[in-house]
Design a protein around this motif. Structure first.
Motif, PDB file in Angstrom:
ATOM      1  N   VAL A  34       0.809  -1.224   0.000  1.00  0.00           N
ATOM      2  CA  VAL A  34       0.000   0.000   0.000  1.00  0.00           C
ATOM      3  C   VAL A  34       0.842   1.273   0.000  1.00  0.00           C
ATOM      4  O   VAL A  34       0.563   2.197  -0.774  1.00  0.00           O
ATOM      5  CB  VAL A  34      -0.993  -0.031   1.182  1.00  0.00           C
ATOM      6  CG1 VAL A  34      -1.559   1.357   1.475  1.00  0.00           C
ATOM      7  CG2 VAL A  34      -2.127  -1.005   0.871  1.00  0.00           C
ATOM      8  N   PRO A  35       1.871   1.411   0.839  1.00  0.00           N
ATOM      9  CA  PRO A  35       2.662   2.647   0.787  1.00  0.00           C
ATOM     10  C   PRO A  35       3.296   2.893  -0.575  1.00  0.00           C
ATOM     11  O   PRO A  35       3.294   4.033  -1.068  1.00  0.00           O
ATOM     12  CB  PRO A  35       3.719   2.431   1.873  1.00  0.00           C
ATOM     13  CG  PRO A  35       3.079   1.479   2.835  1.00  0.00           C
ATOM     14  CD  PRO A  35       2.280   0.552   1.971  1.00  0.00           C
ATOM     15  N   LEU A  36       3.836   1.846  -1.188  1.00  0.00           N
ATOM     16  CA  LEU A  36       4.449   1.992  -2.508  1.00  0.00           C
ATOM     17  C   LEU A  36       3.421   2.472  -3.530  1.00  0.00           C
ATOM     18  O   LEU A  36       3.681   3.406  -4.305  1.00  0.00           O
ATOM     19  CB  LEU A  36       5.047   0.662  -2.957  1.00  0.00           C
ATOM     20  CG  LEU A  36       5.593   0.603  -4.391  1.00  0.00           C
ATOM     21  CD1 LEU A  36       6.770   1.545  -4.558  1.00  0.00           C
ATOM     22  CD2 LEU A  36       5.995  -0.826  -4.747  1.00  0.00           C
ATOM     23  N   CYS A  37       2.251   1.860  -3.563  1.00  0.00           N
ATOM     24  CA  CYS A  37       1.213   2.229  -4.529  1.00  0.00           C
ATOM     25  C   CYS A  37       0.710   3.645  -4.280  1.00  0.00           C
ATOM     26  O   CYS A  37       0.452   4.402  -5.234  1.00  0.00           O
ATOM     27  CB  CYS A  37       0.056   1.235  -4.463  1.00  0.00           C
ATOM     28  SG  CYS A  37       0.523  -0.464  -4.874  1.00  0.00           S
ATOM     29  N   SER A  38       0.570   4.014  -3.032  1.00  0.00           N
ATOM     30  CA  SER A  38       0.098   5.353  -2.698  1.00  0.00           C
ATOM     31  C   SER A  38       1.120   6.410  -3.075  1.00  0.00           C
ATOM     32  O   SER A  38       0.772   7.472  -3.618  1.00  0.00           O
ATOM     33  CB  SER A  38      -0.209   5.430  -1.192  1.00  0.00           C
ATOM     34  OG  SER A  38      -1.209   4.501  -0.835  1.00  0.00           O
ATOM     35  N   LEU A  39       2.380   6.145  -2.805  1.00  0.00           N
ATOM     36  CA  LEU A  39       3.434   7.089  -3.171  1.00  0.00           C
ATOM     37  C   LEU A  39       3.554   7.221  -4.681  1.00  0.00           C
ATOM     38  O   LEU A  39       3.822   8.314  -5.195  1.00  0.00           O
ATOM     39  CB  LEU A  39       4.771   6.647  -2.567  1.00  0.00           C
ATOM     40  CG  LEU A  39       4.914   6.881  -1.067  1.00  0.00           C
ATOM     41  CD1 LEU A  39       6.084   6.084  -0.510  1.00  0.00           C
ATOM     42  CD2 LEU A  39       5.098   8.371  -0.774  1.00  0.00           C
ATOM     43  N   THR A  40       3.367   6.126  -5.398  1.00  0.00           N
ATOM     44  CA  THR A  40       3.408   6.181  -6.857  1.00  0.00           C
ATOM     45  C   THR A  40       2.370   7.155  -7.384  1.00  0.00           C
ATOM     46  O   THR A  40       2.669   8.046  -8.189  1.00  0.00           O
ATOM     47  CB  THR A  40       3.162   4.785  -7.445  1.00  0.00           C
ATOM     48  OG1 THR A  40       4.244   3.913  -7.085  1.00  0.00           O
ATOM     49  CG2 THR A  40       3.052   4.838  -8.962  1.00  0.00           C
ATOM     50  N   ALA A  41       1.144   7.008  -6.939  1.00  0.00           N
ATOM     51  CA  ALA A  41       0.067   7.875  -7.421  1.00  0.00           C
ATOM     52  C   ALA A  41       0.297   9.322  -7.012  1.00  0.00           C
ATOM     53  O   ALA A  41       0.135  10.249  -7.817  1.00  0.00           O
ATOM     54  CB  ALA A  41      -1.278   7.377  -6.877  1.00  0.00           C
ATOM     55  N   ALA A  42       0.673   9.538  -5.765  1.00  0.00           N
ATOM     56  CA  ALA A  42       0.812  10.905  -5.257  1.00  0.00           C
ATOM     57  C   ALA A  42       1.985  11.637  -5.888  1.00  0.00           C
ATOM     58  O   ALA A  42       1.888  12.827  -6.219  1.00  0.00           O
ATOM     59  CB  ALA A  42       0.965  10.864  -3.740  1.00  0.00           C
ATOM     60  N   ASN A  43       3.101  10.970  -6.059  1.00  0.00           N
ATOM     61  CA  ASN A  43       4.281  11.631  -6.611  1.00  0.00           C
ATOM     62  C   ASN A  43       4.173  11.900  -8.104  1.00  0.00           C
ATOM     63  O   ASN A  43       4.798  12.830  -8.609  1.00  0.00           O
ATOM     64  CB  ASN A  43       5.536  10.788  -6.330  1.00  0.00           C
ATOM     65  CG  ASN A  43       6.123  11.061  -4.971  1.00  0.00           C
ATOM     66  OD1 ASN A  43       6.784  12.075  -4.758  1.00  0.00           O
ATOM     67  ND2 ASN A  43       5.883  10.169  -4.032  1.00  0.00           N
ATOM     68  N   CYS A  44       3.404  11.094  -8.802  1.00  0.00           N
ATOM     69  CA  CYS A  44       3.326  11.261 -10.255  1.00  0.00           C
ATOM     70  C   CYS A  44       2.324  12.331 -10.678  1.00  0.00           C
ATOM     71  O   CYS A  44       2.451  12.900 -11.768  1.00  0.00           O
ATOM     72  CB  CYS A  44       3.001   9.926 -10.920  1.00  0.00           C
ATOM     73  SG  CYS A  44       4.362   8.730 -10.754  1.00  0.00           S
ATOM     74  N   THR A  45       1.349  12.634  -9.829  1.00  0.00           N
ATOM     75  CA  THR A  45       0.406  13.730 -10.109  1.00  0.00           C
ATOM     76  C   THR A  45       0.144  14.492  -8.813  1.00  0.00           C
ATOM     77  O   THR A  45      -0.977  14.466  -8.284  1.00  0.00           O
ATOM     78  CB  THR A  45      -0.917  13.212 -10.699  1.00  0.00           C
ATOM     79  OG1 THR A  45      -1.395  12.116  -9.895  1.00  0.00           O
ATOM     80  CG2 THR A  45      -0.732  12.737 -12.134  1.00  0.00           C
ATOM     81  N   PRO A  46       1.156  15.194  -8.275  1.00  0.00           N
ATOM     82  CA  PRO A  46       0.998  15.837  -6.970  1.00  0.00           C
ATOM     83  C   PRO A  46       0.014  17.001  -6.974  1.00  0.00           C
ATOM     84  O   PRO A  46      -0.380  17.460  -5.901  1.00  0.00           O
ATOM     85  CB  PRO A  46       2.421  16.317  -6.645  1.00  0.00           C
ATOM     86  CG  PRO A  46       3.078  16.481  -7.971  1.00  0.00           C
ATOM     87  CD  PRO A  46       2.513  15.379  -8.821  1.00  0.00           C
ATOM     88  N   TRP A  47      -0.378  17.480  -8.156  1.00  0.00           N
ATOM     89  CA  TRP A  47      -1.325  18.596  -8.229  1.00  0.00           C
ATOM     90  C   TRP A  47      -2.781  18.122  -8.149  1.00  0.00           C
ATOM     91  O   TRP A  47      -3.682  18.939  -8.010  1.00  0.00           O
ATOM     92  CB  TRP A  47      -1.109  19.385  -9.513  1.00  0.00           C
ATOM     93  CG  TRP A  47      -1.360  18.605 -10.766  1.00  0.00           C
ATOM     94  CD1 TRP A  47      -2.530  18.506 -11.457  1.00  0.00           C
ATOM     95  CD2 TRP A  47      -0.423  17.795 -11.476  1.00  0.00           C
ATOM     96  NE1 TRP A  47      -2.383  17.685 -12.554  1.00  0.00           N
ATOM     97  CE2 TRP A  47      -1.097  17.237 -12.594  1.00  0.00           C
ATOM     98  CE3 TRP A  47       0.931  17.478 -11.289  1.00  0.00           C
ATOM     99  CZ2 TRP A  47      -0.468  16.388 -13.506  1.00  0.00           C
ATOM    100  CZ3 TRP A  47       1.558  16.636 -12.192  1.00  0.00           C
ATOM    101  CH2 TRP A  47       0.865  16.100 -13.289  1.00  0.00           C
ATOM    102  N   LEU A  48      -3.009  16.806  -8.238  1.00  0.00           N
ATOM    103  CA  LEU A  48      -4.367  16.270  -8.153  1.00  0.00           C
ATOM    104  C   LEU A  48      -4.731  15.967  -6.705  1.00  0.00           C
ATOM    105  O   LEU A  48      -3.867  15.716  -5.858  1.00  0.00           O
ATOM    106  CB  LEU A  48      -4.488  15.000  -8.988  1.00  0.00           C
ATOM    107  CG  LEU A  48      -4.356  15.144 -10.505  1.00  0.00           C
ATOM    108  CD1 LEU A  48      -4.472  13.778 -11.167  1.00  0.00           C
ATOM    109  CD2 LEU A  48      -5.400  16.098 -11.072  1.00  0.00           C
TER     110      LEU A  48
END
Length: 282
Positions: A34-48
Motif C-alpha cells: 500500500v505505501p508503494l502504490c500510494s506514493l506512486t500515485a501521489a508523486n506522479c500527479t501531486p497537483w491532483l
C-alpha cells in the motif's frame, strides 16, 4: 518544495484508504504494498487531489496483485487463462464474479476511470492498456511453462511486445489522464501514444534488469534470459527513455498535465527499479 509537500500529504490520505480496500479484497492483494502504490500515485500527479489519485493507486495495487496471482508459486496456466478471460469481460463492461478479488477490483477501477473528467476521452485507450496487460500476463505465464517443459523460449522481440503491455505503465497513466479536466487531451491522445509506448518499454527493461536473478530462480522469463546482453538492455532503456521525453516536449505547452503525468510516471518507475525491486517484499 510545494510539489513534494503536496505529494506527501496526498500519500498519507491514500495509504489509509487503500489499506482498507486491499484488506477487504484479500489475496492476491498485499497490504504491505500500500505505501508503494500510494506514493506512486501521489508523486506522479501531486497537483491532483487524493480522490483523483486514488484510481491510480488502486491500479498500481491491482497490477502487483495480478503479477503475484499469475507468477506466484503453484500458479496454474489453465486457471490463469480462465481468470484472464473473465477479467477481459470485465474490461468490456461485464459484471465481475462475486468474491473474485481481481475482477471485483478491476470493475471498480473501470467505473472510476470512466467517471473521471476525461474518462470518456481516454476510455478506449485505458481499455486497450488493460487488455495488453492481461494478454501479456497470459503470454508470460505460458512461455515460462513451455520453457519449464523443455520447449524453446519465445523470440526476444515477441517477448518484448507482450511484456511492454504487461508492465502496466499505460494502465496507470491513462487512469491518471482520466482524472484531468483538460479539453485539449482528446485531440492529442494519438500524439501521446508514441511517448507512452517508449515509456512502457523503458520501464519493462528496467524491471527485467533489476529482477533477473529472482525471475531466474522462479523459472520466469525476461529479456536477459532471452539473450539481450546487460549493456544492450541498458542502452535500449536509455534510448526509449530519452526518446519519450523528446517526443513530449512539443506537447508540454498544449497538454501540460497529461505530459507531466506521463514523464513523472516514467522517471518514478525507472528510478524505483534502479534502486530496489519494486513490488517484491522478499
Amino acid at each position: 518544495m510545494q510539489a513534494a509537500a503536496d505529494a506527501s500529504v496526498t500519500a498519507v490520505e491514500l495509504i489509509g484508504r487503500l489499506r482498507e480496500w486491499t484488506t477487504r479484497l484479500g489475496r492476491p492483494f498485499d497490504p504491505a504494498m500500500v505505501p508503494l502504490c500510494s506514493l506512486t500515485a501521489a508523486n506522479c500527479t501531486p497537483w491532483l487531489s487524493a480522490s483523483a489519485c486514488y484510481p491510480v493507486a488502486q491500479t498500481a495495487a491491482w497490477l502487483l496483485a495480478l503479477d503475484a496471482w499469475s507468477d506466484g508459486p503453484g500458479s496454474d496456466g489453465s486457471l490463469v487463462d480462465a481468470g484472464i478471460t473473465r477479467c477481459l469481460e470485465v474490461v468490456d463492461g461485464g459484471a465481475p464474479t462475486s468474491g473474485d478479488p481481481l475482477q471485483v477490483s478491476l470493475a471498480e477501477i473501470r467505473d472510476q476511470v470512466h467517471a473521471g473528467p476525461s474518462g470518456e476521452a481516454v476510455h478506449d485507450r485505458w481499455r486497450q492498456a488493460v487488455t495488453e496487460s492481461l494478454l501479456g500476463t497470459a503470454f508470460e505465464r505460458h512461455a515460462a511453462d513451455d520453457v519449464a517443459r523443455g520447449a524453446e523460449p519465445p523470440p526476444l522481440a515477441e517477448y518484448l511486445r507482450h511484456a511492454t503491455g504487461s508492465i502496466g505503465l499505460a494502465m496507470m497513466v491513462t487512469a491518471a489522464w482520466s482524472a484531468m479536466d483538460d479539453p485539449a487531451l482528446p485531440d492529442r491522445l494519438p500524439e501521446l501514444r508514441g511517448p507512452l509506448d517508449d515509456a512502457s518499454m523503458a520501464v519493462r527493461l528496467a524491471n527485467d534488469l533489476r529482477g533477473h536473478a529472482r525471475e531466474q530462480a522462479e523459472g520466469t522469463i525476461d529479456a536477459l534470459a532471452l539473450g539481450l546482453a546487460p549493456q544492450d538492455l541498458a542502452a535500449s532503456l536509455a534510448e526509449h527513455l530519452n526518446r519519450c521525453r523528446r517526443r513530449l516536449r512539443p506537447l508540454a505547452g498544449i497538454v501540460p498535465g497529461p505530459v507531466a503525468a506521463l514523464e513523472r510516471h516514467l522517471i518514478w518507475s525507472v528510478r524505483m527499479y534502479q534502486r530496489f525491486e519494486a513490488g517484491h517484499t522478499g
